[in-house]
Design an enzyme around this catalytic site. Structure first.
Site, PDB file in Angstrom:
ATOM      1  N   SER A 191       0.797  -1.229   0.000  1.00 29.85           N
ATOM      2  CA  SER A 191       0.000   0.000   0.000  1.00 29.85           C
ATOM      3  C   SER A 191       0.827   1.275   0.000  1.00 29.85           C
ATOM      4  O   SER A 191       0.350   2.308  -0.448  1.00 29.85           O
ATOM      5  CB  SER A 191      -0.934  -0.009   1.205  1.00 29.85           C
ATOM      6  OG  SER A 191      -0.189  -0.124   2.396  1.00 29.85           O
ATOM      7  N   HIS A 211      -5.553  -4.229  -1.683  1.00 29.44           N
ATOM      8  CA  HIS A 211      -5.315  -3.112  -2.615  1.00 29.44           C
ATOM      9  C   HIS A 211      -5.298  -3.593  -4.062  1.00 29.44           C
ATOM     10  O   HIS A 211      -4.675  -2.948  -4.910  1.00 29.44           O
ATOM     11  CB  HIS A 211      -4.009  -2.391  -2.287  1.00 29.44           C
ATOM     12  CG  HIS A 211      -4.121  -1.431  -1.149  1.00 29.44           C
ATOM     13  ND1 HIS A 211      -4.717  -0.190  -1.259  1.00 29.44           N
ATOM     14  CD2 HIS A 211      -3.725  -1.533   0.143  1.00 29.44           C
ATOM     15  CE1 HIS A 211      -4.680   0.432  -0.095  1.00 29.44           C
ATOM     16  NE2 HIS A 211      -4.081  -0.357   0.774  1.00 29.44           N
ATOM     17  N   LYS A 220     -12.465  -1.283   0.282  1.00 21.27           N
ATOM     18  CA  LYS A 220     -11.678  -0.433  -0.632  1.00 21.27           C
ATOM     19  C   LYS A 220     -12.384  -0.382  -1.998  1.00 21.27           C
ATOM     20  O   LYS A 220     -13.440   0.218  -2.109  1.00 21.27           O
ATOM     21  CB  LYS A 220     -10.242  -0.934  -0.683  1.00 21.27           C
ATOM     22  CG  LYS A 220      -9.537  -0.688   0.658  1.00 21.27           C
ATOM     23  CD  LYS A 220      -8.045  -0.966   0.634  1.00 21.27           C
ATOM     24  CE  LYS A 220      -7.404  -0.469   1.923  1.00 21.27           C
ATOM     25  NZ  LYS A 220      -7.010  -1.539   2.842  1.00 21.27           N
TER      26      LYS A 220
HETATM   27  C1  LIG Z   1      -6.886  -1.879   4.247  1.00 22.09           C
HETATM   28  C2  LIG Z   1      -6.183  -3.148   4.460  1.00 22.09           C
HETATM   29  C3  LIG Z   1      -6.630  -4.058   5.407  1.00 22.09           C
HETATM   30  C4  LIG Z   1      -7.765  -3.767   6.335  1.00 22.09           C
HETATM   31  O1  LIG Z   1      -8.987  -3.892   5.697  1.00 22.09           O
HETATM   32  P1  LIG Z   1     -10.305  -3.585   6.547  1.00 22.09           P
HETATM   33  O2  LIG Z   1     -11.353  -4.394   5.860  1.00 22.09           O
HETATM   34  O3  LIG Z   1     -10.534  -2.129   6.466  1.00 22.09           O
HETATM   35  O4  LIG Z   1     -10.064  -4.048   7.937  1.00 22.09           O
HETATM   36  C5  LIG Z   1      -5.971  -5.268   5.508  1.00 22.09           C
HETATM   37  N1  LIG Z   1      -4.906  -5.557   4.736  1.00 22.09           N
HETATM   38  C6  LIG Z   1      -4.435  -4.691   3.821  1.00 22.09           C
HETATM   39  C7  LIG Z   1      -3.264  -5.051   2.988  1.00 22.09           C
HETATM   40  C8  LIG Z   1      -5.053  -3.452   3.664  1.00 22.09           C
HETATM   41  O5  LIG Z   1      -4.575  -2.581   2.783  1.00 22.09           O
END
Ligand SMILES: *Cc1c(COP(=O)(O)O)cnc(C)c1O
Length: 415
Positions: A190, A218, A249
């Site tokens: 990320s 992502h 996301k």
């Molecule tokens: C955003 C993210 C998470 C967390 O996701 P949520 O559903 O908001 O808890 C987990 N792993 C990665 C790699 C992320 O970018």
């Protein structure tokens, strides 16, 4: 009362230290639906400002998409508001099972289990099927939720240098005698926007009888020809044993996550994963909308393709203008500034120009690697991106960092 001035003093001084270190996080407040253009205020009470959003994970522009909002509304009408239960007591509806099946098909796996979030999926999955006889070998840049999940498991933890396949191979040899060996990585990282080398990782896994875990938060919905994720991009669909991902996301952006993969592992999660067993079901309204999201991304690549066009335009525009960006092809595009204060000043000036982007610095990224992380969305139109690019160039000129080498920027601002 135990919370006397003494206890309060301890915490106040800790908070003061966070402020002194310059890493106190102040949240901006959005007074509109999440989108490519939003109304933002600062808590300190500045006026509401219309800005172009360059820092959301709304990759496919589905967060406020009318069809999704409509599907959520229907979900509310047909299945109510709350479940008031965990899944295994009375928190499973037909639409939860429908979503799990849709995700399985979309990701090309054997089975899927929903979690309240991907953070929870990562917190639960390792502990659910690994024990003291096993080892987890993780890329050193995996997401914080994976780090926490590994801490909760009884299996041994080891790491390899970021995307360094020779180092990973050494670790696989070192742990050859373990019962289960699990390679653990993010699909897209990320902070840098780079992709894990999944083709090489799968090769090593096959050579040393290891399993592969990929967190595709992502990537799900837009990486790969039809947006299935990094496994599609690297042509290893069916060869990833565990995929975790988020619905928070690209896939609508509300909340929820899942573990998808080998059916025995998914079943172990259903039996044993603590965030699954002891936290409430995802609300029907989110599940109903997520079902619609998967229908949309399964039936057309239009949004994913637009995101790709936007990403190429943005990357090329920044490079042509003389910025240093991290190489790659994902819609995560870090504009490198190296100096922490510069990254904050730069973001502030962008905001004055109507562009909302955030400067990141240590400890979120490595020391001397401060940056503005920009993220593209299918909700961006060319006019948004042209305006954003013009603002970046204006501010870049102000700080005289265009067409400069890393050394020149550090020479001027330090790192
Ligand atoms: C955003 C993210 C998470 C967390 O996701 P949520 O559903 O908001 O808890 C987990 N792993 C990665 C790699 C992320 O970018």
């Amino acid at each position: 009362m135990a919370y006397s001035t003494k206890e309060q003093g301890h915490l106040k001084s800790e908070l003061d230290n966070i402020k002194k270190d310059g890493i106190f996080k102040e949240e901006r407040i959005i007074c509109a639906p999440q989108d490519s253009e939003i109304e933002v205020i600062f808590p300190s009470g500045t006026e509401e400002k219309n800005v172009i959003n360059m820092c959301s994970n709304n990759y496919l522009g589905l967060s406020s998409h009318p069809e999704i909002v409509e599907a959520a509304r229907k979900g509310l009408d047909h299945r109510g508001y709350g479940m008031s239960s965990v899944r295994f007591i009375c928190g499973t509806q037909d639409i939860h099972k429908e979503l799990e099946d849709k995700l399985t098909k979309f990701l090309g796996t054997e089975d899927t289990i929903l979690f309240p979030s991907c953070m929870d999926a990562n917190a639960g999955v390792f502990e659910a099927f690994m024990n003291e006889e096993d080892v987890m070998i993780a890329d050193r840049l995996v997401h914080a939720s994976i780090v926490d999940g590994m801490r909760l498991a009884k299996a041994m933890t080891d790491t390899y240098k970021h995307s360094n396949m020779d180092h990973l191979e050494k670790k696989l040899i070192l742990h050859e005698d373990k019962r289960l060996k699990l390679i653990v990585t993010d699909g897209a990282f990320s902070m840098d926007g780079d992709l894990a080398k999944l083709d090489k990782i799968v090769e090593l896994a096959e050579k040393y009888n290891a399993l592969v875990f990929v967190d595709d938060s992502h990537s799900s919905g837009f990486i790969g020809k039809t947006g299935r994720g990094t496994h599609e991009h690297f042509d290893v669909v069916g060869k990833i044993d565990i995929i975790t991902t988020t619905l928070g996301k690209a896939l609508g952006g509300a909340s929820g996550g899942c573990v998808s993969g080998r059916k025995e592992i998914v079943e172990m999660c259903r039996q044993k994963a603590r965030p699954y067993l002891f936290s409430n079901s995802i609300a029907p309204v989110i599940v109903a909308a997520s079902n619609k999201v998967i229908d949309i991304v399964s039936s057309s690549t239009e949004r994913r393709d637009k995101l790709e066009v936007n990403t190429k335009f943005w990357r090329k525009g920044l490079i042509d203008a003389g910025f240093i960006i991290k190489d790659g092809e994902t819609p995560i595009v870090p504009v490198m500034l190296f100096n922490a204060k510069l990254s904050q000043d730069f973001a502030k000036d962008l905001y004055s120009e109507g562009i909302y982007a955030i400067g990141f610095f240590f400890p979120v990224v490595a020391k001397g690697q401060a940056r503005i992380r920009t993220q593209l969305s299918a909700a961006h139109d060319m006019t948004h991106l042209e305006k954003a690019l013009a603002a970046f160039i204006k501010v870049g000129k102000k700080y005289d960092i265009l067409n400069k080498t890393k050394e020149e920027i550090i020479g001027k601002y330090g790192n």
